[in-house]
Each structure stands twice: as structure tokens, then as C-alpha cells.
Motif scaffolding. Structure first.
Motif, short mmCIF file in Angstrom:
data_model
loop_
_atom_site.label_atom_id
_atom_site.label_comp_id
_atom_site.label_asym_id
_atom_site.label_seq_id
_atom_site.Cartn_x
_atom_site.Cartn_y
_atom_site.Cartn_z
N ARG A 133 -12.14 -3.45 2.42
CA ARG A 133 -10.72 -3.37 2.08
C ARG A 133 -10.23 -1.95 2.23
O ARG A 133 -10.99 -0.98 2.07
CB ARG A 133 -10.53 -3.81 0.61
N SER A 134 -8.95 -1.83 2.49
CA SER A 134 -8.34 -0.50 2.54
C SER A 134 -7.97 -0.07 1.13
O SER A 134 -7.56 -0.87 0.30
CB SER A 134 -7.06 -0.53 3.39
N ARG A 178 -7.41 0.01 10.26
CA ARG A 178 -6.68 0.69 9.18
C ARG A 178 -7.38 0.61 7.82
O ARG A 178 -6.92 1.21 6.86
CB ARG A 178 -5.25 0.16 9.11
N ARG A 179 -8.50 -0.11 7.75
CA ARG A 179 -9.25 -0.09 6.49
C ARG A 179 -10.12 1.16 6.41
O ARG A 179 -10.73 1.43 5.39
CB ARG A 179 -10.12 -1.34 6.38
N THR A 185 -5.46 1.34 0.42
CA THR A 185 -4.02 1.09 0.26
C THR A 185 -3.71 -0.37 -0.08
O THR A 185 -2.59 -0.68 -0.46
CB THR A 185 -3.24 1.49 1.54
N ASP A 186 -4.71 -1.28 0.03
CA ASP A 186 -4.50 -2.64 -0.49
C ASP A 186 -4.33 -2.58 -2.01
O ASP A 186 -3.61 -3.38 -2.60
CB ASP A 186 -5.71 -3.53 -0.20
N PHE A 187 -5.04 -1.63 -2.62
CA PHE A 187 -5.01 -1.52 -4.08
C PHE A 187 -3.95 -0.51 -4.54
O PHE A 187 -3.43 -0.62 -5.63
CB PHE A 187 -6.38 -1.08 -4.59
N VAL A 232 -14.52 -0.63 -0.85
CA VAL A 232 -13.58 0.39 -0.39
C VAL A 232 -14.38 1.63 -0.01
O VAL A 232 -15.16 2.12 -0.82
CB VAL A 232 -12.53 0.72 -1.48
N ASP A 267 -15.85 -6.92 -2.68
CA ASP A 267 -14.90 -6.11 -1.91
C ASP A 267 -15.37 -4.66 -1.92
O ASP A 267 -15.72 -4.13 -2.98
CB ASP A 267 -13.50 -6.18 -2.53
N PRO A 306 -0.84 0.74 -2.73
CA PRO A 306 0.11 0.85 -1.61
C PRO A 306 1.03 2.07 -1.76
O PRO A 306 1.60 2.53 -0.77
CB PRO A 306 0.90 -0.46 -1.69
N CYS A 336 -16.71 -7.65 1.89
CA CYS A 336 -15.38 -7.69 2.47
C CYS A 336 -14.80 -6.27 2.40
O CYS A 336 -14.64 -5.71 1.33
CB CYS A 336 -14.51 -8.67 1.68
N MET A 387 -7.46 -11.01 -4.51
CA MET A 387 -7.55 -9.62 -4.98
C MET A 387 -8.35 -9.52 -6.28
O MET A 387 -8.33 -8.51 -6.95
CB MET A 387 -6.15 -9.02 -5.21
#
Lengths: 291, 291
Positions: free
Chosen positions: B127-128, B227-228, B130-132, B75, B73, B134, B125, B1
Motif C-alpha cells: 500500500r502507499s 505510485r505505492r 498516501t492511502d492512509f 507500507v 498490508d 492522503p 498487499c 482498509m
């Protein structure tokens, strides 16, 4: 097919077309017509010796009137449209039916099936209008002068699968597809409203008619539908709505959808370069390697 | 992350919420923002040292800008809305991608997956958001003061099944249900238009709020959704649209839908007596003998 027939008529052209066709065939076959106030065509009065005007839901009056005049086979046409059924004035019998049969919910298919079951329990035999007028069922194949382009065929196949899926969910019977995407899906708003909405969305994206083709309107029978009731129907009016929306292909289920006034419907299609086509599951099988 | 993050921002509140949250956490984590002309919030400029304005589809500019500033990463938030994606100015790279990956059709899920695949092929890469963050994912359970009535629960369950079915057909993510019937199904028109249409249909039938409850809006993740990308999202604006339409229950997929600004969203719900609830498949299992 020789029983005496009663017609329970709703709105639209179809009840009158049916009544006139019955009358042409025999003066005495169609014995009684029930017409719905504010919905049915007053011209129905000329098509049977006995006509009763009712409000939606006046079951007791309807049943005793039909019995009195000896109707045994019943045809329900147009009278159970989604958009009018909820303006009913249900009498005791209608309410009893609703409570007895519709505990699980009130979607319109269940309501129609409940009406059918009640009528049959009372000795009536429910018949499809297409038992008497098979010529109204869409045949398989291209009915217009124009044939679908390859791109339109791809969207017809996609629309068939989407519309059948929508029907299996008991949501609706129709979709508009363009470039492999479902632009609009029909639920309770009705076909004309759905076509108009699709037209706006197509416009906003610049997805009008192009060399490769047009958006496609697909209308099918729900997988679990009682085919004596509420068959999907298109007619000249549907095509006029399509033209306004810039949608130039109508694909309806062969042997499942009715074309009201097929002559006039084809003529509108050909005058405006629309495709009108009857399709069935065999048309939707993908060619191996195809899109 | 701990990789350096690039944000490709579209319209709406979420890109700004994300950028500000990243900035609060660390001054240096979010290295570059790509904003879309006419769509993205100009306030994004304050949230990263490097900001680039582009038109939709300018892939080459976007990629070289992100590489130049060391983003690994990525988004993507808000920038891939259905209603804007087709106003693109695709460059050579974008066109190449469309031709290479979208031969079978152009539905928006396929387009998003194609964008994701291209980015990953180039070493980014995906990322969603919501990874960052939630905390933006809807939790399971009732989030408002008001709880659903029994009738509303029945419609929530029906709506879940209908919306999941709609998603499996790749038509859309949302429905409005009342009394066991799907009033409206969302395709390309977007949630606000679907809610407004449902409001009109509910009005016409006298199906407004009653003692037993209200119509229900259900929004879920498509079964095959990456879901990303493009998670279903609701926020205060969605609830305002519901209020106008007379719809007083919002049920969203727990762990699947995002609630933008959860604080403000709950506050709108409670001020207007709405139900806001996160549901999952376990809520939809019917009690034996129940409706």
C-alpha cells in the motif's frame, strides 16, 4: 571550399589545432582570426596575418574585422562554450539579436542557432571545423586496444538511448551509466564536473572497475543540433577526468563527436586500459533476446 | 482498509510521521515495524508493540517477522532511498530475487518493482503511505503566500516537460530551470546535491533572484512509476537546500508528490518568500501565442 576563411576562436585546444592545420595547407587561406580575451590561446597570433582580441558579445567589432579582411567562410570553434557565454559584453548588435531571435527562451542551442542565422543573413557562410578536418570526427568502431566487455556494451547501449533522450529534451549530451542505471546526466555543469560527480557516486557504492567492466561515459549529438556549431568534443583532458573518476569506457557518436588530437587521445586510452569507441544508432539495436 | 498493517521503515521523517498517525487513529492497527540500522529513527520503537532492526536486504528476517505478527498490508517508506539501497546485506532470498527479476538491469525502479512483486507473491498487499494519509499528497495550486511571476511560470512549464522526459528515460524526477534552460538534472546524486550544484552554476552566471523571478525546482512522478513506491517527496529540508542555492520556487506534481509535514514546509516557504506550488499536466498547456 576555396573561399577565404575566418576563425572565431574560443577556448580550448581546437582553435589552435584548426588554425595550424589551415596554415600548413596554405599560407593564405585563413585570413583572419578573432580571439576571445581570457579564453583563447595567445599562440593563435602566429597562425594568421590578422588577429583581433575581443570580449564575448562584441559582434560589431567582429563583423567589421572579418569583412575588412575578406573572410567569407566562418568557423566558430570553442568560443561558444556553455560556461563562458554568459560572461559576455554584448554590444548593440548582439543585444538586438538576442531580443529579435530569443523571445522564446535562451537555451544555448537556440542562442547558437541565432548567432548562425545572423551571420548568414550578413553574407557569411558558416562552416563546421570538420568540413576542413574530417579526421577529427570520431570513426565508428573500437579505437583503443581494449574492447568493451559484454556488460560494458549493455551500458553503452543504455547510455546511448539516455543521452539521445536527454538531447531531445535539450538538456545535454552526456551521461554516465553503470549496471543499467544512469549515474549522472550532464546539463549546464559541463562534462568534467559531471564525470567527477559520477566518480564520487560510483565510489560511494563500491561500483568501481571490476572483472565485468567499468562505468561508461557516453556522449552524443543532440537530435536537433546544428552540426556546424558546438559538436560534442572529447580529448586527452576528458580521458584524464574519466581516469580520476574511475570510468574506463568512453563511447562517442561516430560521425558526430569530435576527438581533439586523436593520436594523443588514443595514447592516453591505451596507457590506462580505457575503451575508446565510436558508436552509432546501428550499434544500439538490441539483439533479439539480449539484455 | 481494516487489515493489519506492517511498516518497513527507512530513513527520514516520514516513517515516524506515518507510524504516529496510525497510532493516533488506533492502538492496534499498526502491528509491526521493521527499522533499518543506521537509517531509521529510533523513536519508531514507541509506535508499535513489535519492532525489528535489520540491515538492508535481510528479506528472510523481515518476512518471517511480519508474518509472525499478522501484518497483511505493507507500507514501505523511506527505506528504499537511492543512496542507501546499495549498502545492503542481501540474504539468500534477496539475492534470489535479484537474480530472478533483475536480469535486464538494476535501475532503482526495476528493483523497487521487483521487491513489490516478491512481497505480493508471498501474500502481502503493498500500500502507499498516501492511502492512509492522503493529506500528504501535494494539492494543485499555490500553497505559499507568494505566487510565481510570469517568468517563473514559463520556467515551471519548461521544467515540467524536462522532468517528465527525464522520468520517461528512467533517469530521475527533478530539474532546476532558469530562463528556459535546464541548469541541472537529477540522476543518482539525489535532490539536495542537485540543488547545491544548480546554486553554484546560477551564482557563476549571476543568475540569482532578480525582479523577474528566481530559478525553479520542479519535481514530478516518473510516467511509469509504481505510485505505492518511492513517491517524490519534499519537505522543510528540501526548502532549506533551495534557500542555500538561491532557488525560490518549488513546483511539485499535484496528486503525485508528497509534502512531508505540510505545515512546517509552508511556514519555511513563507518565511523566506519562496513559492511552493502543486502543478499538473493542465498547468503546462501553453496559452496560444504565449511563451
Amino acid at each position: 571550399m576555396n573561399a577565404r576563411v575566418g576563425l572565431v576562436a574560443g577556448s580550448g585546444q581546437l582553435p589552435l589545432l584548426f588554425a595550424r592545420a589551415m596554415r600548413r595547407e596554405s599560407e593564405s587561406r585563413l585570413v583572419a582570426i578573432v580571439a576571445h580575451e581570457g579564453e583563447s590561446d595567445p599562440a593563435l597570433a602566429a597562425c594568421a596575418d590578422h588577429l583581433l582580441w575581443v570580449k564575448l558579445g562584441q559582434f560589431e567589432r567582429i563583423l567589421s574585422f572579418l569583412r575588412e579582411h575578406g573572410a567569407r567562410d566562418l568557423v566558430l570553434v570553442g568560443g561558444i562554450r556553455k560556461s563562458t557565454i554568459w560572461r559576455a559584453r554584448p554590444d548593440r548588435l548582439a543585444l538586438g539579436m538576442v531580443f529579435k531571435r530569443l523571445v522564446g527562451g535562451m537555451d544555448d542551442d537556440r542562442l547558437l542557432r541565432a548567432v548562425a542565422a545572423e551571420l548568414e543573413e550578413r553574407g557569411f557562410c558558416l562552416r563546421s571545423v570538420t568540413d576542413f578536418m574530417p579526421e577529427l570526427l570520431a570513426p565508428r568502431g573500437v579505437l583503443s586496444r581494449r574492447e568493451p566487455s559484454e556488460a560494458e556494451w549493455a551500458d553503452i547501449r543504455h547510455g546511448w538511448r539516455a543521452a539521445k533522450g536527454l538531447g531531445a529534451l535539450d538538456i545535454g549530451q552526456g551521461v554516465v551509466v553503470r549496471r543499467g542505471m544512469v549515474v549522472a546526466a550532464e546539463a549546464m555543469e559541463g562534462t568534467d564536473a559531471m564525470l567527477a560527480r559520477a566518480g564520487g557516486l560510483l565510489d560511494a557504492r563500491g561500483w568501481g572497475w571490476s572483472g565485468e567492466g567499468s562505468a561508461v561515459f557516453v556522449k552524443v549529438v543532440k537530435p536537433m543540433q546544428d552540426r556546424r556549431l558546438d559538436l560534442p568534443t572529447i580529448g586527452p583532458g576528458t580521458l584524464e577526468s574519466m581516469i580520476k573518476a574511475g570510468i574506463r569506457v568512453a563511447a562517442v557518436e561516430a560521425g558526430g563527436a569530435m576527438i581533439v588530437d586523436p593520436e594523443a587521445t588514443r595514447s592516453v586510452a591505451d596507457r590506462h586500459g580505457l575503451v575508446l569507441i565510436g558508436i552509432d544508432a546501428a550499434d544500439v539495436v538490441e539483439v533479439t533476446g539480449g539484455g
